[in-house]
Each structure stands twice: as C-alpha cells, then as structure tokens.
Motif scaffolding. Structure first.
Motif, PDB file in Angstrom:
ATOM      1  N   ASN A 150      29.349   0.464  56.248  1.00 50.20           N
ATOM      2  CA  ASN A 150      28.538   1.426  55.506  1.00 50.20           C
ATOM      3  C   ASN A 150      28.354   0.888  54.088  1.00 50.20           C
ATOM      4  O   ASN A 150      29.193   1.092  53.214  1.00 50.20           O
ATOM      5  N   LYS A 223      25.923  15.723  59.074  1.00 45.76           N
ATOM      6  CA  LYS A 223      24.858  15.245  58.190  1.00 45.76           C
ATOM      7  C   LYS A 223      25.417  14.385  57.064  1.00 45.76           C
ATOM      8  O   LYS A 223      24.749  13.468  56.576  1.00 45.76           O
ATOM      9  N   THR A 226      29.551  11.014  58.643  1.00 49.91           N
ATOM     10  CA  THR A 226      28.988  10.209  59.725  1.00 49.91           C
ATOM     11  C   THR A 226      30.095   9.563  60.561  1.00 49.91           C
ATOM     12  O   THR A 226      31.295   9.672  60.239  1.00 49.91           O
ATOM     13  N   ASP A 227      29.684   8.856  61.622  1.00 52.50           N
ATOM     14  CA  ASP A 227      30.663   8.223  62.496  1.00 52.50           C
ATOM     15  C   ASP A 227      31.247   6.951  61.900  1.00 52.50           C
ATOM     16  O   ASP A 227      32.092   6.287  62.528  1.00 52.50           O
TER      17      ASP A 227
END
Length: 301
Positions: A150, A223, A226-227
């Motif tokens: 990320n 939202k 996240t994963d």
C-alpha cells in the motif's frame, strides 16, 4: 505576632468558660497534643504500636510475560545469523525540529514509516534521531519497493549518508520482513517506544479477524479499512491518543506491519491498526530451501 496574641486572647476565655460550665469543647484534640504519643509507626517512639505483616498478593504472571526487557524483541537479518535488538533500529522523525512519529531502520540506507505522519506535509529534508541520540538527515524515497503493498499509507525515507550500527558485524545489512501476510489469531509482539524513558515496552498480542477490525473501526463496508491492513489487540489502554505512528509489529523476529493510526487515535478503539509489510521473495526462497532439505529425488530414485 500581635495577631497571634489577639487570637489567644479571644479563644482562651471561651475554652475556660466551656470547661467551667461542664460542657465539652467542640475542638478536636489529637493524642500527641495531650501526651507523649507520637504517630511515627515505630515501636521505639510509639510504645503501643504493633507491627503487622504486609499482605501477600498473587503475582500476575501474564503481566510479567507481556513485558520484555527495555531493548525490545530481537530482529533477524537477511542472509545472516545475526540479530539486533529493536531499540537500535527504532528512530524518531523530526520536521522543523518538531517530533512527528517513529520509524524503523530496515537497512543501512532506508527507514520505513507511516505516511499518516506527513499528511499535507512534504519537506525537502527530514531529521532522524537514532537510538544513540545522533541526528541524521534523510529524504523521501520515490522508489517502489516490493515489500510495500500500500504505497499510499507507507513511506520510505533514505539516509543522505549510510548509517552503520556497531551491533552488526558486517556493516551493511537489511532486516527480515514477514514472508507472508499474518493470519487471524497469529501471535505477535507489539512494541511501543517510550520516548521519555528511551526504552521499548513490548506486549504479546493476537491478530484479529478482518471483520472484527472493521466492526471496531465502525467501517463494516471496508471503505477505509482495506484488505492491506490488519489490527491487533492492545491491552495498554490510554485515555488520550498515543502517537505510536511508525512503530513496527514483530512476528518471530521479523517486521510484519507498520502502525498507521497510533493508539486510540483519534478516539478509543481498543485495537492498533497496521499495514501489511511482507516479502514474497523470502517466502518463495524459504519454501524452495525446505523442499531441497526433503531430498525428494533420493526418496523417488
């Protein structure tokens, strides 16, 4: 002095009148005002004092198990049998002489931290203070790294000059990162750097299910959560936000996540939120080595 005499002149007649009339005065007198009694709780000065045995309370074993030494857990190095205490790798990041967050040194040139430390900020240079309280200049690295899943939530800083640690014999190094994403109920170590003590408080924790994390964060639809993120329990509750942004999560001596929301920030959730940090290349290498050790060819032929 005159005021003291006036007070005595006022109260003495009242006291004499109360005694003469057979009524008890309303004032309360302590024993040491009327005798040799002294409340020092010592038999040599208070003859009627009796010592009592101190109560014995049961030892909370879980408390002692959760606390490691002040140096934090040992971190493994890549392609080496060496380890280094986490405290030597933790750094404090300053912008314009103001502390912003923590970070962890992952090589002699790189620092991994949370992007949430630098919202609406893009300074040309960061000042990084290592465990020996020496300041080093660093800049933001724009290179993409395979261990970051990320890019928006994690930031990599680069030292202007390589920083070496006397605890590491070889000089150049890189720390190990998890070979896979931590699964639910994985037991990990949650270190917190205490700035005013210059020490690391470490407690054992458990990775929670993704659904439970989203429920606690009031984000059931995912939202925001996240994963690429996960959360763990933090039993050290605080009334206010504790800025532990950038602190790593450790699993079996490897860095597996970076804290992006501090502790109880912006309000009490009871969990700490991390972004996954892992190196699939390490996982593949480890599996290949494990297969080689099985010596399958010899077993077949």
């Amino acid at each position: 002095m005159k005021m003291s005499f006036r007070l005595l002149a006022f109260f003495v007649p009242i006291f004499v009148f109360a005694v003469a009339s057979g009524k008890q005065p309303k004032e309360h007198y302590h024993r040491y005002m009327l005798s040799d009694y002294r409340p020092q709780h010592n038999p040599r000065t208070q003859m009627d004092y009796k010592r009592h045995k101190a109560p014995v309370y049961p030892i909370d074993e879980t408390h002692h198990k959760n606390i490691s030494d002040t140096m934090g857990p040992l971190i493994k190095l890549v392609e080496s049998e060496e380890t280094i205490a986490l405290q030597h790798l933790l750094v404090r990041i300053y912008i314009h002489e103001k502390f912003h967050c923590m970070g962890v040194v992952i090589s002699e040139m790189l620092i991994l931290t949370a992007s949430t430390c630098f919202i609406n900020m893009s300074p040309e240079e960061y000042m990084v203070k290592t465990s020996d309280d020496i300041l080093h200049a660093a800049v933001k690295s724009n290179t993409s790294y395979h261990f970051i899943r990320n890019q928006e939530l994690l930031t990599v800083l680069r030292f202007r000059e390589a920083v070496f640690f006397p605890q590491i014999v070889n000089g150049a190094f890189s720390v190990r990162m998890c070979a896979h994403i931590l699964e639910e109920n994985s037991r990990a170590l949650l270190p917190t750097y205490i700035r005013w003590r210059h020490s690391v408080y470490t407690q054992r924790t458990v990775v929670l299910a993704l659904e439970e994390c989203r429920t606690r964060m009031h984000d059931p639809m995912g939202k925001v959560f996240t994963d690429t993120m996960f959360c763990v329990r933090n039993k050290k509750y605080t009334e206010h936000c504790q800025p532990t942004f950038g602190n790593p999560l450790v699993y079996e001596g490897e860095i597996c996540g970076i804290n992006i929301m501090g502790h109880n920030c912006p309000k009490i959730f009871g969990v700490d939120v991390y972004v996954n940090v892992y190196s699939p290349d390490s996982y593949i290498t480890n599996r290949v080595e494990a297969i080689k050790k099985l010596n399958i060819e010899s077993a077949i032929f």
